[in-house]
Design a protein around this motif. Structure first.
Motif, mmCIF file in Angstrom:
data_model
loop_
_atom_site.group_PDB
_atom_site.id
_atom_site.type_symbol
_atom_site.label_atom_id
_atom_site.label_comp_id
_atom_site.label_asym_id
_atom_site.label_seq_id
_atom_site.Cartn_x
_atom_site.Cartn_y
_atom_site.Cartn_z
ATOM 1 N N MET A 1 0.841 -1.193 0.000
ATOM 2 C CA MET A 1 0.000 0.000 0.000
ATOM 3 C C MET A 1 0.879 1.248 0.000
ATOM 4 S SD MET A 1 -3.192 -1.006 -0.080
ATOM 5 C CE MET A 1 -4.235 0.322 0.443
ATOM 6 N N ALA A 2 0.317 2.313 -0.456
ATOM 7 C CA ALA A 2 1.024 3.594 -0.531
ATOM 8 C C ALA A 2 1.041 4.284 0.832
ATOM 9 C CB ALA A 2 0.333 4.501 -1.546
ATOM 10 N N PRO A 3 2.082 5.054 1.094
ATOM 11 C CA PRO A 3 2.084 5.840 2.342
ATOM 12 C C PRO A 3 1.185 7.066 2.198
ATOM 13 C CG PRO A 3 4.076 6.267 1.090
ATOM 14 C CD PRO A 3 3.318 5.197 0.348
ATOM 15 N N TYR A 4 0.593 7.467 3.301
ATOM 16 C CA TYR A 4 -0.235 8.673 3.341
ATOM 17 C C TYR A 4 0.420 9.632 4.310
ATOM 18 C CZ TYR A 4 -3.447 5.708 0.902
ATOM 19 O OH TYR A 4 -4.007 4.881 -0.027
ATOM 20 N N THR A 5 0.560 10.865 3.902
ATOM 21 C CA THR A 5 1.324 11.799 4.722
ATOM 22 C C THR A 5 0.533 13.055 5.041
ATOM 23 O OG1 THR A 5 2.318 12.891 2.796
ATOM 24 C CG2 THR A 5 3.494 10.989 3.702
ATOM 25 N N SER A 39 -0.874 24.534 11.299
ATOM 26 C CA SER A 39 -1.196 24.284 9.904
ATOM 27 C C SER A 39 -1.101 22.787 9.632
ATOM 28 C CB SER A 39 -0.211 25.046 9.014
ATOM 29 O OG SER A 39 -0.392 24.691 7.669
ATOM 30 N N MET A 40 -2.076 22.279 8.888
ATOM 31 C CA MET A 40 -2.051 20.882 8.462
ATOM 32 C C MET A 40 -1.969 20.872 6.938
ATOM 33 S SD MET A 40 -4.930 19.153 10.979
ATOM 34 C CE MET A 40 -6.311 20.128 10.379
ATOM 35 N N ARG A 41 -0.891 20.307 6.420
ATOM 36 C CA ARG A 41 -0.689 20.252 4.967
ATOM 37 C C ARG A 41 -0.711 18.789 4.547
ATOM 38 N NH1 ARG A 41 4.433 22.866 3.564
ATOM 39 N NH2 ARG A 41 3.296 24.718 4.194
ATOM 40 N N PHE A 42 -1.455 18.517 3.481
ATOM 41 C CA PHE A 42 -1.626 17.145 3.018
ATOM 42 C C PHE A 42 -0.875 16.922 1.719
ATOM 43 C CE2 PHE A 42 -5.076 18.271 5.798
ATOM 44 C CZ PHE A 42 -5.066 17.214 6.689
ATOM 45 N N ASP A 43 -0.640 15.645 1.401
ATOM 46 C CA ASP A 43 0.239 15.309 0.285
ATOM 47 C C ASP A 43 -0.225 15.849 -1.064
ATOM 48 O OD1 ASP A 43 -1.873 13.540 -0.040
ATOM 49 O OD2 ASP A 43 -0.644 11.736 0.100
ATOM 50 N N GLY A 44 -1.494 16.123 -1.225
ATOM 51 C CA GLY A 44 -1.984 16.701 -2.474
ATOM 52 C C GLY A 44 -1.825 18.205 -2.549
ATOM 53 N N GLY A 45 -1.367 18.833 -1.467
ATOM 54 C CA GLY A 45 -1.133 20.269 -1.451
ATOM 55 C C GLY A 45 -2.148 21.067 -0.655
ATOM 56 N N ALA A 46 -3.251 20.449 -0.260
ATOM 57 C CA ALA A 46 -4.247 21.186 0.523
ATOM 58 C C ALA A 46 -3.660 21.553 1.880
ATOM 59 C CB ALA A 46 -5.506 20.345 0.716
#
Length: 158
Positions: free
Chosen positions: A1-5, A27-34
């Motif tokens: 499975m892929a990692p989620y960050t 601040s919470m930043r997610f792997d897609g840039g949000a």
């Protein structure tokens, strides 16, 4: 499975950290840039040290369960050729002491209300079955000890 960050960043700046009068906003930043403002819940850390407008971990937990369930439900409906127009969930979580006497999110209740259109409309039983299967497939629900309930909301005509 892929990692989620996720990247979580908090900075003290000139706040009085040792005096416990610092903001919990971060601040919470997610792997897609949000990027989303985060904070402790005002129910846990009082204002002004929390930011009621930011997402707290408890809200994020409830939203994660709700979102995962919705995505599985949409997949189930699409595979059965049921055309979904709208999916709304007013999900809630209850924080209380668990069996070990520790504060925990003990129950999350999903209340999805789904609107369909077209010639192929699901029966109430088919909708309930899709919700049951979505719950069984949800990665997040499978990852937590919290009881996750699903109480579909049906229009008054049903």
């Amino acid at each position: 499975m892929a990692p989620y960050t996720a990247q979580i960043l908090w900075q003290r700046g000139d706040q009085d950290f040792l005096g416990n009068t610092y903001s919990r906003r971060h601040s919470m930043r997610f792997d897609g840039g949000a990027e989303v403002p985060g904070s402790s819940s005002p129910h846990v850390v009082p204002l002004p040290f929390s930011d009621a407008a930011a997402v707290d971990p408890e809200e994020a937990f409830v939203a994660s369960l709700s979102s995962c369930h919705m995505l599985w439900f949409l997949t189930m409906a699409m595979k059965r050729k049921f055309n979904v127009d709208r999916y709304f969930d007013a999900a809630t979580g209850i924080m209380e002491k668990n069996a070990e006497g520790r504060l925990a999110m003990t129950v999350v209740t999903l209340r999805p209300e789904v609107t369909f259109s077209g010639d192929n409309l699901p029966t109430r039983e088919q909708i309930e079955h899709m919700h049951h299967r979505a719950h069984e497939e949800c990665f997040i629900a499978n990852s937590v000890k919290t009881e996750v309930r699903c109480e579909p909301v049906f229009a008054a005509a049903d």
